[in-house]
Design a protein around this motif. Sequence first.
Motif, PDB file in Angstrom:
ATOM      1  N   GLU A 287     -11.202 -55.380  -1.090  1.00 15.47           N
ATOM      2  CA  GLU A 287     -11.465 -54.868   0.260  1.00 15.47           C
ATOM      3  C   GLU A 287     -11.585 -56.019   1.255  1.00 15.47           C
ATOM      4  O   GLU A 287     -11.076 -55.960   2.373  1.00 15.47           O
ATOM      5  CB  GLU A 287     -12.753 -54.043   0.259  1.00 15.47           C
ATOM      6  N   LYS A 288     -12.245 -57.097   0.840  1.00 11.24           N
ATOM      7  CA  LYS A 288     -12.454 -58.234   1.736  1.00 11.24           C
ATOM      8  C   LYS A 288     -11.178 -59.033   1.968  1.00 11.24           C
ATOM      9  O   LYS A 288     -10.964 -59.555   3.072  1.00 11.24           O
ATOM     10  CB  LYS A 288     -13.552 -59.164   1.184  1.00 11.24           C
ATOM     11  N   VAL A 289     -10.343 -59.157   0.936  1.00 13.65           N
ATOM     12  CA  VAL A 289      -9.094 -59.917   1.071  1.00 13.65           C
ATOM     13  C   VAL A 289      -7.931 -59.052   0.562  1.00 13.65           C
ATOM     14  O   VAL A 289      -7.511 -59.167  -0.597  1.00 13.65           O
ATOM     15  CB  VAL A 289      -9.143 -61.252   0.293  1.00 13.65           C
ATOM     16  N   PRO A 290      -7.417 -58.160   1.418  1.00  9.41           N
ATOM     17  CA  PRO A 290      -6.293 -57.319   1.003  1.00  9.41           C
ATOM     18  C   PRO A 290      -5.091 -58.182   0.592  1.00  9.41           C
ATOM     19  O   PRO A 290      -4.785 -59.178   1.241  1.00  9.41           O
ATOM     20  CB  PRO A 290      -5.976 -56.511   2.270  1.00  9.41           C
ATOM     21  N   GLY A 291      -4.462 -57.809  -0.500  1.00 10.16           N
ATOM     22  CA  GLY A 291      -3.300 -58.564  -0.964  1.00 10.16           C
ATOM     23  C   GLY A 291      -3.634 -59.770  -1.800  1.00 10.16           C
ATOM     24  O   GLY A 291      -2.741 -60.504  -2.232  1.00 10.16           O
ATOM     25  N   LEU A 292      -4.930 -59.976  -2.073  1.00 17.09           N
ATOM     26  CA  LEU A 292      -5.337 -61.122  -2.893  1.00 17.09           C
ATOM     27  C   LEU A 292      -4.771 -61.001  -4.303  1.00 17.09           C
ATOM     28  O   LEU A 292      -4.701 -59.918  -4.871  1.00 17.09           O
ATOM     29  CB  LEU A 292      -6.865 -61.174  -2.948  1.00 17.09           C
ATOM     30  N   CYS A 293      -4.354 -62.122  -4.865  1.00  9.02           N
ATOM     31  CA  CYS A 293      -3.884 -62.172  -6.251  1.00  9.02           C
ATOM     32  C   CYS A 293      -5.092 -62.415  -7.156  1.00  9.02           C
ATOM     33  O   CYS A 293      -5.762 -63.441  -7.038  1.00  9.02           O
ATOM     34  CB  CYS A 293      -2.858 -63.293  -6.433  1.00  9.02           C
ATOM     35  N   LEU A 294      -5.361 -61.465  -8.037  1.00  6.07           N
ATOM     36  CA  LEU A 294      -6.520 -61.563  -8.912  1.00  6.07           C
ATOM     37  C   LEU A 294      -6.057 -61.831 -10.350  1.00  6.07           C
ATOM     38  O   LEU A 294      -5.307 -61.049 -10.932  1.00  6.07           O
ATOM     39  CB  LEU A 294      -7.331 -60.267  -8.856  1.00  6.07           C
ATOM     40  N   ARG A 295      -6.497 -62.967 -10.852  1.00  9.17           N
ATOM     41  CA  ARG A 295      -6.169 -63.363 -12.227  1.00  9.17           C
ATOM     42  C   ARG A 295      -7.410 -63.259 -13.097  1.00  9.17           C
ATOM     43  O   ARG A 295      -8.522 -63.566 -12.643  1.00  9.17           O
ATOM     44  CB  ARG A 295      -5.645 -64.807 -12.244  1.00  9.17           C
ATOM     45  N   THR A 296      -7.248 -62.815 -14.340  1.00 13.67           N
ATOM     46  CA  THR A 296      -8.384 -62.797 -15.251  1.00 13.67           C
ATOM     47  C   THR A 296      -7.948 -63.248 -16.642  1.00 13.67           C
ATOM     48  O   THR A 296      -6.765 -63.350 -16.942  1.00 13.67           O
ATOM     49  CB  THR A 296      -9.050 -61.410 -15.318  1.00 13.67           C
ATOM     50  N   THR A 297      -8.967 -63.540 -17.466  1.00 18.01           N
ATOM     51  CA  THR A 297      -8.746 -63.932 -18.853  1.00 18.01           C
ATOM     52  C   THR A 297      -9.599 -63.045 -19.752  1.00 18.01           C
ATOM     53  O   THR A 297     -10.734 -62.699 -19.393  1.00 18.01           O
ATOM     54  CB  THR A 297      -9.138 -65.402 -19.074  1.00 18.01           C
TER      55      THR A 297
END
Length: 436
Positions: A287-297
């Motif tokens: 919501e705060k950064v629309p279009g953000l690329c979120l990576r997880t492990t």
Amino acid sequence: MKSKTLQKNKVNIITLGCSKNMVDSEVLSGQLLANEIEVVHESTKRDHNIVVVNTCGFIDKAKEESINTILDQVQLKQKGKLDKVYVTGCLSERYRSDLEKEIPEVDAWFGTMELPLMLKKLEADYKKELIGERLLATPQHYAYLKISEGCNRTCAFCAIPLMRGGHVSKSMDDLVKEAEGLVKKGVKEVMLIAQELTYYGLDLYKKRMLPDLMHRLADVKGLEWIRLHYAYPHKFPLEILDVMRERDNICNYLDMPLQHASDKMLKAMRRQITRSETEELIAAVREKVPGLCLRTTLIAGFPGETLDDIEETKEFLQKHRFDRVGIFTYSHEEGTSGYELTDDVPAAEKERRAQDVMSVQQEISYELNQEKIGKTFKTIIDKKEAGRYLGRTEFDSVEVDNEVVIQSDAKLPIGEFVNVKITKAFDYDLEGEIVK
């Protein structure tokens, strides 16, 4: 340090493991160079007479690779092709007494925080005035910026605190100075790394200061991309996202290792967060950064994990559709609280579960990449390989994420930014053409 040969000493540093080790090797290189000792990184020319192996001791596969590398170098020494073999890094820190007995041919072993001692052995002086100075082992246009050392977390699977100690932040002034020095060398992108980014500043400034550091680094002229790696989800400071939204040169990219989706496993792993809290955080981030690329492990095969837990993780991925996912199989590490549990998932089953999870992510990645066709992205050119250029968008970090394949008859300078229109998309890579 007298060698068997009359040649001037030349040191080859071999780096294994993570980007934090890479920075340590770069610092060692800078110190040696300042002492007028010739140094190279992972040279294949065999024109050096001393080797320093910077080891990783994180998981079984990494430890095996480190030991095999040490043995390879010892063999070269026994054949008369090397004068000295030194070992440093996490494996050396953790298992030094055992390794000294098992591989006595190594000339000296050093822990993760013993740079001055290693330099003394190499007949070099530790120069404090060189803090932040490094001889880059990466291409000239990007570098890692380690903002802290160690970790105060107590995750059940992780041996890092045993090897790196507690969390110690670098001062903001030193980090800004280091970033300015990197820019002078041609660096345009820095990747902020630490065992735990969001803890930054708690020890020095008595509060979380990562947002302040991001602002100061964003002010460094010539720094075009700043990227965040390894942000712990528990008590995540959402102010980070405000800075990301406000500052154009901070990439809309966040690497947040979650490790699992099942509450049972999160509790067993001592992650200090539940699935519902994680989902609330993901929603807030997007919501705060629309279009953000979120990576997880993620981790597969932690003690007590069932197929139901794996199914829950797969459903979690399908629901939240992460842009990037990596997965490790659990490694039973002595000294961790997880070691007290029975390692009850066979190695082959751990691998099967990891592949099962990644097959879900592969499909998600393909679908998300398809959505990029026809869109234009600012892209940094990393290298030319097999007659084509390889680059990255702001949504892709080095080595672990997508690459953009660019066919171009015109010469494209390495390290420069270009606009690329995506024409094809695959599971993990994109293809495009230059847009003037």
